[in-house]
Design an enzyme around this catalytic site. Structure first.
Site, PDB file in Angstrom:
ATOM      1  N   ASP A 107       7.209  -6.674 -42.928  1.00 33.23           N
ATOM      2  CA  ASP A 107       8.261  -6.551 -41.906  1.00 33.23           C
ATOM      3  C   ASP A 107       9.507  -7.349 -42.313  1.00 33.23           C
ATOM      4  O   ASP A 107      10.571  -7.162 -41.742  1.00 33.23           O
ATOM      5  CB  ASP A 107       7.762  -7.088 -40.553  1.00 33.23           C
ATOM      6  CG  ASP A 107       7.272  -5.972 -39.638  1.00 33.23           C
ATOM      7  OD1 ASP A 107       7.535  -4.795 -39.941  1.00 33.23           O
ATOM      8  OD2 ASP A 107       6.625  -6.295 -38.616  1.00 33.23           O
TER       9      ASP A 107
ATOM     10  N   GLN B 254       2.050  -6.326 -35.078  1.00 34.06           N
ATOM     11  CA  GLN B 254       2.802  -5.431 -34.193  1.00 34.06           C
ATOM     12  C   GLN B 254       3.355  -6.243 -33.015  1.00 34.06           C
ATOM     13  O   GLN B 254       2.603  -6.902 -32.300  1.00 34.06           O
ATOM     14  CB  GLN B 254       1.900  -4.297 -33.696  1.00 34.06           C
ATOM     15  CG  GLN B 254       2.596  -3.303 -32.789  1.00 34.06           C
ATOM     16  CD  GLN B 254       3.722  -2.519 -33.490  1.00 34.06           C
ATOM     17  OE1 GLN B 254       3.586  -2.071 -34.615  1.00 34.06           O
ATOM     18  NE2 GLN B 254       4.844  -2.369 -32.804  1.00 34.06           N
TER      19      GLN B 254
ATOM     20  N   LYS C  15       2.257   4.581 -37.717  1.00 37.64           N
ATOM     21  CA  LYS C  15       2.374   3.890 -39.009  1.00 37.64           C
ATOM     22  C   LYS C  15       1.134   4.160 -39.875  1.00 37.64           C
ATOM     23  O   LYS C  15       1.251   4.286 -41.097  1.00 37.64           O
ATOM     24  CB  LYS C  15       2.578   2.387 -38.786  1.00 37.64           C
ATOM     25  CG  LYS C  15       3.987   2.064 -38.264  1.00 37.64           C
ATOM     26  CD  LYS C  15       4.126   0.622 -37.768  1.00 37.64           C
ATOM     27  CE  LYS C  15       5.484   0.388 -37.123  1.00 37.64           C
ATOM     28  NZ  LYS C  15       5.616  -0.955 -36.512  1.00 37.64           N
TER      29      LYS C  15
END
Ligand code: NDP
Length: 286
Positions: A119, A96, A52
């Site tokens: 997210d 994460q 990422k």
């Protein structure tokens, strides 16, 4: 022969759009920064985070990783979330997942400011999606819609069947398909007769996390099939939840694994970081 829902190609288009948007914001003195909270040393998480970071750099997005040992206290992470929410230099951030045992992700994600929730997984973002308010959308479902549209798969009025009801994929995808005017059925592990439900689908999305569980008995001729599953093969390489070789000859569209949903998920994170930066910049001008 089915048309391949080419996630690599569509993700490249998304990345190019994002790079353009990021450059434009920079010209106006607004840098885009995407932060990541990484706890512990789970190898898969470490790999995801570095990819990422690479993706971000490629489109001109600055990124910072906040690393913590696996035994960090929940309160320390909560304090960091508060700081990132309040830091005007941070356009958006995510934690994460999964977190190591002993830490509870839900209260942390719940604290993320919805305008920075890249997210799209906080209860606030999920609620906004459910009632039709603007929000940052979860990356995998959003990527799937973008992939289907890029290949001109008709969603309005279509029978859409989603296999899986997770907060990450199945539920938000069902909301997005409804928003596109599809008629939506959501199946799960207690669905009584899965093949008869999935055979109704014009658009079938499989996110069950069960290696190659969907075969020719589950699909209608001419359908669009999206395979979200990712499984590592012992002999190397990846497979999905769908038996590709068996299903491909009878459907009209199908997404491959790899090269389908995976690249779209990664690209939509960058898209969200840009969107978050735009929202923050607009708020600063008000
Ligand atoms: P979860 O395990 O959280 O959810 C799986 C869902 O599938 C559950 O709702 C479960 O039902 C349902 N299910 C499981 N077995 C069956 C079955 N035999 N029949 C019908 N339904 C079933 O998984 P995620 O949603 O997080 O992920 C799904 C898959 O997608 C995984 O393989 C994951 O690795 C992959 N993934 C891929 C991404 C990408 O970018 N390509 C991104 C995110 C995930 P119940 O609720 O009843 O248990």
């Amino acid at each position: 022969m089915a048309e391949i829902l080419d996630g690599k190609a569509v993700a490249a288009e998304v990345r190019a759009e994002v790079a353009e948007g990021v450059a434009e914001l920079k010209e106006h003195g607004v840098p885009v920064r995407l932060d990541v909270v990484l706890v512990g040393e789970d190898p898969a998480s470490v790999t995801y985070v570095s990819s990422k970071e690479r993706d971000s750099a490629e489109v001109g997005i600055d990124s910072r990783v906040h690393r913590f040992p696996g035994d960090v206290l929940q309160e320390q992470l909560a304090a960091l979330v508060g700081r990132l929410n309040g830091d005007p230099a941070v356009s958006g951030f995510f934690i994460q997942l999964p977190l190591p045992a002993g830490l509870d992700a839900v209260p942390l994600i719940s604290r993320i400011d919805p305008t920075k929730d890249v997210d799209g997984l906080s209860p606030m973002s999920a609620g906004r999606l459910a009632v039709g308010l603007p929000s940052l959308l979860p990356c995998t479902p959003h990527g799937i819609i973008r992939l289907l549209k890029a290949h001109s798969v008709e969603l309005a009025g279509a029978e859409a069947v989603v296999v899986g009801r997770s907060n990450l994929v199945g539920k938000p995808l069902a909301q997005l398909l409804l928003r596109e005017d599809a008629t939506v059925t959501v199946c799960h592990s207690r669905t009584r007769d899965l093949p008869s439900a999935t055979r109704r689908a014009d658009v079938l999305v499989v996110a069950a996390g069960k290696r190659e569980m969907v075969g020719v008995e589950h699909v209608k001729q001419g359908a669009a099939v999206v395979d979200v599953g990712i499984h590592r093969r012992e002999e190397g390489g990846l497979v999905g939840d769908v038996r590709f070789e068996e299903v491909e000859p009878i459907v009209a569209w199908i997404s491959p694994v790899p090269g389908g949903v995976g690249p779209m998920t990664r690209a939509m994170l960058l898209h969200n970081a840009l969107q978050a930066a735009r929202t923050t910049a607009e708020a600063a001008l008000r």
